[in-house]
Design a protein around this motif. Structure first.
Motif, short mmCIF file in Angstrom:
data_model
loop_
_atom_site.label_atom_id
_atom_site.label_comp_id
_atom_site.label_asym_id
_atom_site.label_seq_id
_atom_site.Cartn_x
_atom_site.Cartn_y
_atom_site.Cartn_z
N TYR A 30 0.85 -1.18 0.00
CA TYR A 30 0.00 0.00 0.00
C TYR A 30 0.89 1.24 0.00
N ILE A 31 0.37 2.29 -0.55
CA ILE A 31 1.09 3.56 -0.60
C ILE A 31 0.27 4.60 0.13
N LEU A 32 0.91 5.28 1.06
CA LEU A 32 0.24 6.31 1.85
C LEU A 32 0.86 7.66 1.51
N ALA A 33 0.03 8.58 1.04
CA ALA A 33 0.47 9.94 0.77
C ALA A 33 -0.29 10.88 1.69
N GLU A 34 0.35 11.94 2.10
CA GLU A 34 -0.32 12.87 3.01
C GLU A 34 0.17 14.29 2.77
N LEU A 45 -6.85 2.26 -10.48
CA LEU A 45 -6.57 2.04 -9.07
C LEU A 45 -7.91 1.90 -8.37
N TYR A 46 -8.20 0.70 -7.89
CA TYR A 46 -9.57 0.35 -7.54
C TYR A 46 -9.85 0.30 -6.03
N ASN A 47 -8.83 0.45 -5.20
CA ASN A 47 -9.07 0.44 -3.75
C ASN A 47 -8.30 1.60 -3.13
N VAL A 48 -8.99 2.73 -3.01
CA VAL A 48 -8.35 3.98 -2.59
C VAL A 48 -9.23 4.65 -1.53
N HIS A 49 -8.58 5.19 -0.52
CA HIS A 49 -9.30 5.81 0.59
C HIS A 49 -8.68 7.16 0.91
N MET A 50 -9.53 8.09 1.26
CA MET A 50 -9.08 9.41 1.71
C MET A 50 -9.51 9.59 3.16
N LEU A 51 -8.55 9.90 4.04
CA LEU A 51 -8.83 10.01 5.47
C LEU A 51 -8.65 11.46 5.90
N VAL A 52 -9.67 12.00 6.56
CA VAL A 52 -9.60 13.36 7.10
C VAL A 52 -9.91 13.34 8.60
N ASN A 53 -9.59 12.21 9.24
CA ASN A 53 -9.89 12.05 10.66
C ASN A 53 -8.65 12.03 11.53
N ASP A 54 -7.47 12.32 10.93
CA ASP A 54 -6.20 12.36 11.66
C ASP A 54 -5.89 11.05 12.36
N LEU A 61 -4.05 9.96 1.96
CA LEU A 61 -4.54 9.26 0.78
C LEU A 61 -3.92 7.87 0.79
N LEU A 62 -4.77 6.86 0.87
CA LEU A 62 -4.31 5.48 1.02
C LEU A 62 -4.66 4.69 -0.25
N PHE A 63 -3.63 4.14 -0.89
CA PHE A 63 -3.79 3.35 -2.10
C PHE A 63 -3.45 1.90 -1.79
N LEU A 64 -4.42 1.00 -1.92
CA LEU A 64 -4.21 -0.40 -1.65
C LEU A 64 -4.04 -1.16 -2.96
#
Length: 354
Positions: A20-24, A58-67, A114-117
């Motif tokens: 997985y790749i995590l960008a922030e 890219l079919y499994n991607v999540h955006m987190l804004v909850n720290d 931004l989480l890319f699985l």
């Protein structure tokens, strides 16, 4: 042939590969000033992100804004669970897909993550292509983000997970891995990397079973300091025998996070234990953390590779040494390989700024 064999580690064929790749980025006042409220800011970025991901397949991607820090694990069913500090994603790369925004859209996020699985078959073989597609999406998204302070920090995480004692349980098939470093592996597949930091380590978990507690603990014990110290001594002795000076034992109920010392310093909160190591320094770097007043369910052990463990052929020799440490520790504690799983993970991380 003998020289090549020592640089291969034989891992069960039922091992699980993850990437997985995590960008922030840290949205500043100028960023938020471009929107009427927090919700519209997050939803705009999410729409842009997921549109770019569709184009890049890219079919499994999540955006987190909850720290919260995302933690990724394999599971046959897809789950997303939250604690106070973590967001845990369980998924099977073969089947599970999602594009989702997580968090309260009414609050200001300190970081947008931004989480890319990775999805599909043969995750490790296709890791460079996955990284290249994610990097292309991030570069395009960065151009669309308002404000000037939206520098992206990128972390690529890969790991192989397996039961060290799978053969004792009847799974005889294995495959010889060289475990090449990420940068040369990516470059050979047409994905050169910018200036970056990398970190390679192994982690394994020892459950504190009834058998182990019966063997080493008095039934009325309320102070577990000697119990933990006994296990610590066995672990350190096994590491010293294989000349592995960068190690950690975490028995305080927190989840260990391993970081490069040039980027992060050691810290902790009620859930996470961040441990920093310097792979380029040869002196002993050891963390032993336990609470003598509390008995945990399991103990996590970490062994970090140094620059001396990086061979052109890969990290196979390093993992053979790690497996020797695990077997020596389990032998000293009389762990039954036929009845106990020792989950072993080989991690490769790299990070850079985009």
């Amino acid at each position: 042939m003998a020289s090549q064999n020592q640089h291969r580690v034989y891992i069960p064929t039922n091992a699980r590969a993850n990437q997985y790749i995590l960008a922030e980025f840290k949205p500043d006042d100028d960023f938020y000033a471009c929107f009427s409220d927090y919700r519209s800011a997050y939803q705009r970025v999410a729409r842009q992100l997921f549109a770019l991901c569709d184009d890049a397949e890219l079919y499994n991607v999540h955006m987190l804004v909850n720290d919260k820090l995302p933690i990724v694990r394999f599971h046959e069913e897809a789950y997303c669970l939250e604690t106070q500090r973590q967001q845990l994603f369980f998924y099977n790369p073969r089947y599970h897909e999602a594009h989702q925004l997580h968090g309260c859209c009414e609050s200001r996020a300190r970081k947008v993550r931004l989480l890319f699985l990775a999805t599909g078959e043969d995750i490790r073989a296709h890791s460079a292509d996955f990284h290249r597609r994610v990097a292309k999406v991030l570069s395009a998204l960065q151009e669309q983000l308002p404000g000037d302070a939206n520098k992206l920090k990128v972390r690529d995480h890969q790991h192989l997970t397996y039961d060290l004692f799978a053969r004792a349980k009847g799974h005889k098939e294995s495959y010889g891995y060289k475990l090449r470093a990420l940068a040369p592996r990516y470059e050979a597949r047409g994905c050169p990397l910018p200036s970056h930091r990398d970190l390679t380590y192994a982690r394994f978990t020892l459950p504190l079973t009834r058998q182990l507690k019966t063997q080493l603990l008095d039934a009325s014990a309320t102070d577990y300091g000697n119990f933990y110290s006994h296990i610590e001594d066995a672990f350190i002795s096994a590491c010293e025998a294989k000349r592995l000076p960068r190690r950690a034992m975490v028995a305080n109920g927190r989840t260990p996070l391993i970081r490069h010392r040039d980027i992060d310093t050691s810290a902790h909160n009620e859930e996470l234990e961040k441990l920093s190591f310097e792979p380029g320094k040869g002196e002993t770097q050891s963390h032993v953390l336990f609470d003598a007043a509390n008995l945990v369910q399991s103990i996590d052990f970490v062994i970090v590779a140094g620059v001396e463990d990086h061979h052109d052929m890969g990290y196979g020799r390093f993992m053979n040494q790690v497996e020797s440490v695990i077997k020596a520790l389990c032998n000293s504690l009389q762990v039954n390989p036929e009845r106990q799983d020792i989950n072993t993970r080989f991690y490769q991380h790299l990070s850079y700024s985009l």
